[in-house]
Design a protein around this motif. Structure first.
Motif, PDB file in Angstrom:
ATOM      1  N   GLU A  50     -34.848 -24.415 -21.219  1.00  0.00           N
ATOM      2  CA  GLU A  50     -34.282 -24.294 -19.872  1.00  0.00           C
ATOM      3  C   GLU A  50     -32.828 -23.867 -19.947  1.00  0.00           C
ATOM      4  OE1 GLU A  50     -34.537 -24.393 -15.761  1.00  0.00           O
ATOM      5  OE2 GLU A  50     -36.143 -24.824 -17.188  1.00  0.00           O
ATOM      6  N   GLY A  51     -32.489 -22.870 -19.135  1.00  0.00           N
ATOM      7  CA  GLY A  51     -31.102 -22.410 -19.070  1.00  0.00           C
ATOM      8  C   GLY A  51     -30.759 -21.329 -20.071  1.00  0.00           C
ATOM      9  N   THR A  52     -31.707 -20.937 -20.916  1.00  0.00           N
ATOM     10  CA  THR A  52     -31.445 -19.843 -21.858  1.00  0.00           C
ATOM     11  C   THR A  52     -32.248 -18.612 -21.449  1.00  0.00           C
ATOM     12  OG1 THR A  52     -33.243 -20.430 -23.401  1.00  0.00           O
ATOM     13  CG2 THR A  52     -31.101 -21.484 -23.739  1.00  0.00           C
ATOM     14  N   PHE A  53     -31.755 -17.453 -21.858  1.00  0.00           N
ATOM     15  CA  PHE A  53     -32.413 -16.190 -21.534  1.00  0.00           C
ATOM     16  C   PHE A  53     -32.550 -15.352 -22.799  1.00  0.00           C
ATOM     17  CE2 PHE A  53     -29.720 -17.344 -17.831  1.00  0.00           C
ATOM     18  CZ  PHE A  53     -30.743 -17.732 -16.980  1.00  0.00           C
ATOM     19  N   HIS A  54     -33.709 -14.721 -22.949  1.00  0.00           N
ATOM     20  CA  HIS A  54     -33.987 -13.897 -24.124  1.00  0.00           C
ATOM     21  C   HIS A  54     -34.746 -12.647 -23.714  1.00  0.00           C
ATOM     22  CE1 HIS A  54     -33.634 -18.045 -25.692  1.00  0.00           C
ATOM     23  NE2 HIS A  54     -33.244 -17.493 -26.835  1.00  0.00           N
ATOM     24  N   ILE A  55     -34.802 -11.705 -24.625  1.00  0.00           N
ATOM     25  CA  ILE A  55     -35.752 -10.603 -24.533  1.00  0.00           C
ATOM     26  C   ILE A  55     -36.407 -10.446 -25.895  1.00  0.00           C
ATOM     27  CG2 ILE A  55     -34.676  -9.287 -22.657  1.00  0.00           C
ATOM     28  CD1 ILE A  55     -33.338  -7.520 -24.772  1.00  0.00           C
ATOM     29  N   ARG A  56     -37.665  -9.974 -25.897  1.00  0.00           N
ATOM     30  CA  ARG A  56     -38.300  -9.631 -27.164  1.00  0.00           C
ATOM     31  C   ARG A  56     -38.377  -8.118 -27.272  1.00  0.00           C
ATOM     32  NH1 ARG A  56     -44.463 -10.073 -29.483  1.00  0.00           N
ATOM     33  NH2 ARG A  56     -44.665  -8.265 -28.110  1.00  0.00           N
ATOM     34  N   LEU A  57     -37.937  -7.624 -28.424  1.00  0.00           N
ATOM     35  CA  LEU A  57     -37.960  -6.194 -28.714  1.00  0.00           C
ATOM     36  C   LEU A  57     -38.640  -5.996 -30.059  1.00  0.00           C
ATOM     37  CD1 LEU A  57     -36.566  -3.241 -28.094  1.00  0.00           C
ATOM     38  CD2 LEU A  57     -35.008  -3.993 -29.901  1.00  0.00           C
ATOM     39  N   THR A  58     -39.658  -5.133 -30.118  1.00  0.00           N
ATOM     40  CA  THR A  58     -40.242  -4.836 -31.416  1.00  0.00           C
ATOM     41  C   THR A  58     -39.300  -3.926 -32.207  1.00  0.00           C
ATOM     42  OG1 THR A  58     -42.137  -3.904 -32.582  1.00  0.00           O
ATOM     43  CG2 THR A  58     -41.542  -2.872 -30.496  1.00  0.00           C
ATOM     44  N   ILE A  59     -39.302  -4.086 -33.512  1.00  0.00           N
ATOM     45  CA  ILE A  59     -38.442  -3.270 -34.375  1.00  0.00           C
ATOM     46  C   ILE A  59     -39.128  -1.959 -34.765  1.00  0.00           C
ATOM     47  CG2 ILE A  59     -37.329  -5.328 -35.321  1.00  0.00           C
ATOM     48  CD1 ILE A  59     -39.001  -4.868 -37.899  1.00  0.00           C
ATOM     49  N   LEU A  60     -40.284  -1.647 -34.180  1.00  0.00           N
ATOM     50  CA  LEU A  60     -41.118  -0.553 -34.656  1.00  0.00           C
ATOM     51  C   LEU A  60     -40.656   0.868 -34.300  1.00  0.00           C
ATOM     52  CD1 LEU A  60     -44.640  -2.132 -34.124  1.00  0.00           C
ATOM     53  CD2 LEU A  60     -43.418  -1.808 -36.276  1.00  0.00           C
ATOM     54  N   PRO A  61     -39.897   1.094 -33.214  1.00  0.00           N
ATOM     55  CA  PRO A  61     -39.465   2.481 -32.975  1.00  0.00           C
ATOM     56  C   PRO A  61     -38.726   3.045 -34.182  1.00  0.00           C
ATOM     57  CG  PRO A  61     -39.014   1.138 -31.049  1.00  0.00           C
ATOM     58  CD  PRO A  61     -39.438   0.193 -32.137  1.00  0.00           C
ATOM     59  N   PRO A  62     -38.916   4.336 -34.497  1.00  0.00           N
ATOM     60  CA  PRO A  62     -38.242   4.941 -35.646  1.00  0.00           C
ATOM     61  C   PRO A  62     -36.723   4.810 -35.557  1.00  0.00           C
ATOM     62  CG  PRO A  62     -39.928   6.415 -34.768  1.00  0.00           C
ATOM     63  CD  PRO A  62     -39.787   5.285 -33.785  1.00  0.00           C
ATOM     64  N   ILE A  63     -36.075   4.749 -36.709  1.00  0.00           N
ATOM     65  CA  ILE A  63     -34.623   4.613 -36.776  1.00  0.00           C
ATOM     66  C   ILE A  63     -33.926   5.691 -35.948  1.00  0.00           C
ATOM     67  CG2 ILE A  63     -32.647   4.994 -38.309  1.00  0.00           C
ATOM     68  CD1 ILE A  63     -33.487   2.240 -38.643  1.00  0.00           C
ATOM     69  N   GLU A  64     -34.382   6.932 -36.067  1.00  0.00           N
ATOM     70  CA  GLU A  64     -33.724   8.025 -35.358  1.00  0.00           C
ATOM     71  C   GLU A  64     -33.871   7.885 -33.849  1.00  0.00           C
ATOM     72  OE1 GLU A  64     -37.808   9.464 -36.809  1.00  0.00           O
ATOM     73  OE2 GLU A  64     -36.101   8.314 -37.606  1.00  0.00           O
ATOM     74  N   GLU A  65     -34.831   7.091 -33.395  1.00  0.00           N
ATOM     75  CA  GLU A  65     -34.993   6.838 -31.974  1.00  0.00           C
ATOM     76  C   GLU A  65     -34.242   5.586 -31.550  1.00  0.00           C
ATOM     77  OE1 GLU A  65     -38.966   5.753 -29.903  1.00  0.00           O
ATOM     78  OE2 GLU A  65     -38.835   7.934 -29.759  1.00  0.00           O
ATOM     79  N   LEU A  66     -34.179   4.604 -32.446  1.00  0.00           N
ATOM     80  CA  LEU A  66     -33.495   3.353 -32.118  1.00  0.00           C
ATOM     81  C   LEU A  66     -32.000   3.557 -31.895  1.00  0.00           C
ATOM     82  CD1 LEU A  66     -35.080   0.642 -34.463  1.00  0.00           C
ATOM     83  CD2 LEU A  66     -35.066   0.634 -31.963  1.00  0.00           C
ATOM     84  N   LYS A  67     -31.372   4.376 -32.725  1.00  0.00           N
ATOM     85  CA  LYS A  67     -29.914   4.511 -32.654  1.00  0.00           C
ATOM     86  C   LYS A  67     -29.444   5.042 -31.306  1.00  0.00           C
ATOM     87  CE  LYS A  67     -29.118   4.716 -37.629  1.00  0.00           C
ATOM     88  NZ  LYS A  67     -28.699   5.531 -38.796  1.00  0.00           N
ATOM     89  N   PRO A  68     -29.955   6.173 -30.800  1.00  0.00           N
ATOM     90  CA  PRO A  68     -29.519   6.620 -29.460  1.00  0.00           C
ATOM     91  C   PRO A  68     -29.986   5.677 -28.358  1.00  0.00           C
ATOM     92  CG  PRO A  68     -31.265   8.046 -30.309  1.00  0.00           C
ATOM     93  CD  PRO A  68     -30.837   7.173 -31.441  1.00  0.00           C
ATOM     94  N   LEU A  69     -31.129   5.025 -28.568  1.00  0.00           N
ATOM     95  CA  LEU A  69     -31.625   4.075 -27.585  1.00  0.00           C
ATOM     96  C   LEU A  69     -30.662   2.910 -27.437  1.00  0.00           C
ATOM     97  CD1 LEU A  69     -34.132   3.464 -25.776  1.00  0.00           C
ATOM     98  CD2 LEU A  69     -35.050   2.162 -27.699  1.00  0.00           C
ATOM     99  N   PHE A  70     -30.141   2.432 -28.551  1.00  0.00           N
ATOM    100  CA  PHE A  70     -29.200   1.319 -28.501  1.00  0.00           C
ATOM    101  C   PHE A  70     -27.876   1.730 -27.867  1.00  0.00           C
ATOM    102  CE2 PHE A  70     -31.495  -1.201 -31.969  1.00  0.00           C
ATOM    103  CZ  PHE A  70     -31.939  -2.146 -31.065  1.00  0.00           C
TER     104      PHE A  70
END
Length: 517
Positions: free
Chosen positions: A482-502
């Motif tokens: 209670e009172g905490t907030f999270h998100i779940r993100l899979t690490i599966l997108p390719p590195i070249e896609e993760l970097k601009p996405l972040f």
């Protein structure tokens, strides 16, 4: 998307706000209790009420909206991004992973045996395919198998377990299933009592955060969900005192029957130590609990000081006084380095079962006829890969090593990125395929979300999707303190896609804080 559309999207579609849907349906159709027509046998008011309780966040309203955005982009609508990234679920191939060559060769031959005469296919792939095909009726993947699965593949599973743990495995304890999920659901059904109300109901201990398969199935079965909280401040550790607190609090409400453990963790990515597993087994023995060990991520270990230990191995190491304990462990072809989700290959090994219970488990599984036979063959490829000296060994190991090394690199990138963002904290992604960072939300954003009937982290996740094209799952779909907030993100997108996405994510978060601070 403005807030009124946002709230309507959740009201109509979200399993995160499950009570809203029947209310909307009644009003929209001018009827009572969810009934569309008095001529219908099944209506919202007469259908199984426990089905209505099911929540499954990884395919909830945010994912539905992501699919709508994909269609809008296909029609040429302008967005701040070119495509949607569905990082809500551990579906490796959907996110760009290429299938490993050897298992696909084997399954191609299994599906079309004429390829046994094709010189382009290596002999070891043909050998595996012949083995699997000779194990079927009629030399065909189109024939039913035994309810427990193709015997030669179960033999290969037994050998795999023996090599992994150093203890014998009996094929009569091994069942091939349509993914690990089907096996888990089968065992949870077995654990039910004859009572469906009061403190006679079956109680099942599950970790919080948890994978929603467990809470959804327990809702469907009308079981009592006993939540035990993982310790986020201790890298999502599993504390025995917390297990004791949870079971003591639950006893007035149910009959505690089992403990579910996910190792490596989903969504939290922790890896249990050998000593911790010993403590868990001892706790279950003292409390007379059945153990369900979800070990589908056993190949996905990234932390330098972490190692996977199966519950069966640790239990056997603990000596004769633990031999009769009831333990079912689960594995899958959907995760690991194969990522073959669509084939629905899985197995469970059930040890220590009472003979009568085992008889009824076999009977229950026989009513389903059998798991997908082609999925069983994929499991055969996982447990019986190319061996040293075989034609495909070098290429198989090269592909396998590259996949796991890439996952490890992405796990580090995801962790470091979240920890560089104001208000975010992400524990080390020790294993599995996800990060589960905690983040702070301005009070104004929390108030705004609640005014529209939304969980604050769901509100944040939907805004993130609309503005960046990144689809994640809010922590409220997995359970959180209670009172905490999270998100779940899979690490599966390719590195070249993760970097601009972040980079888009960082810009979004900065503007979100400015808007609601």
């Amino acid at each position: 998307m403005n807030l009124s559309i946002l709230s309507r999207t959740f009201a109509r579609r979200s399993l995160l706000v499950s009570s809203t849907f029947p209310r909307f349906f009644s009003v929209a159709n001018g009827s009572q209790n969810g009934s569309l027509s008095s001529s219908k046998v099944l209506t919202g008011g007469t259908m199984n009420p426990f089905i209505k309780q099911i929540e499954y966040a990884v395919r909830g309203a945010i994912v539905i909206r992501a699919s709508e955005l994909e269609k809008e982009l296909e029609k040429g609508e302008k967005k701040p991004y070119e495509h949607v990234v569905k990082a809500n679920i551990g579906d490796a191939h959907a996110l760009g992973m290429k299938p490993l060559t050897f298992p696909r060769q084997v399954l191609s031959i299994c599906a079309y045996p004429e390829l046994l005469n094709d010189s382009k296919f290596p002999e070891d792939a043909k050998d595996r395919a012949r083995r699997f095909l000779y194990g079927t009726r009629g030399f065909s993947m189109g024939a039913y198998s035994d309810s427990a699965g193709v015997e030669v593949i179960r033999q290969d599973v037994a050998k795999y377990i023996e090599e992994r743990d150093g203890y014998p495995a009996d094929i009569n304890n091994i069942y091939l299933t349509s993914g690990a999920s089907e096996g888990i659901r089968s065992i949870l059904k077995l654990l039910q009592t004859s009572e469906n109300t009061g403190n006679g109901r079956a109680g099942v201990m599950i970790p919080i955060p948890q994978y929603p398969l467990y809470s959804a199935t327990l809702s469907e079965l009308n079981s009592y969900q006993i939540n035990y909280y993982l310790d986020e401040d201790n890298n999502w550790g599993l504390d025995i005192d917390e297990l004791k607190r949870a079971i003591d609090a639950a006893r007035p409400h149910c009959q505690p029957r089992a403990l579910c453990v996910i190792n490596p963790g989903n969504p939290t990515g922790q890896v249990l130590s050998y000593e911790n597993i010993q403590q868990i087994i001892q706790f279950c023995k003292e409390e007379k609990l059945f153990i369900l060990a979800d070990e589908v991520y056993q190949a996905n270990i990234y932390a330098e000081d972490a190692k996977f230990h199966s519950f069966k191995k640790v239990l056997r190491d603990m000596g004769p006084e633990y031999e009769d304990m009831e333990l079912v462990s689960f594995h899958s072809t959907s995760k690991g380095f194969l990522g073959e989700c669509g084939f629905r290959g899985g197995y469970m090994e059930a040890i220590g079962l009472d003979p009568e219970v085992k008889f009824h488990l076999n009977k229950m599984l026989s009513a389903k006829l059998c798991a997908s036979v082609i999925g069983q063959a994929m499991m055969g490829c996982l447990v019986n890969p190319p061996r040293p000296g075989e034609t495909s060994y070098e290429n198989f190991m090269k592909e396998k090593t590259a996949v796991l090394a890439s996952f490890k690199e992405r796990a580090k990138l995801v962790q470091e990125t979240f920890n560089s963002v104001e208000g975010f904290h992400c524990n080390e992604v020790m294993g599995a395929m996800y990060s589960f960072p905690r983040f702070e939300l301005p009070h104004k954003a929390i108030v705004e979300a609640k005014s529209h009937g939304l969980q604050p982290d769901a509100f944040y996740a939907m805004e993130l999707l609309e503005q960046t094209g990144l689809c994640v799952v809010p922590g409220s779909g997995f359970g959180q303190r209670e009172g905490t907030f999270h998100i779940r993100l899979t690490i599966l997108p390719p590195i070249e896609e993760l970097k601009p996405l972040f980079e888009r994510f960082k810009a979004f978060h900065h503007s979100f804080l400015e808007k609601y601070s």
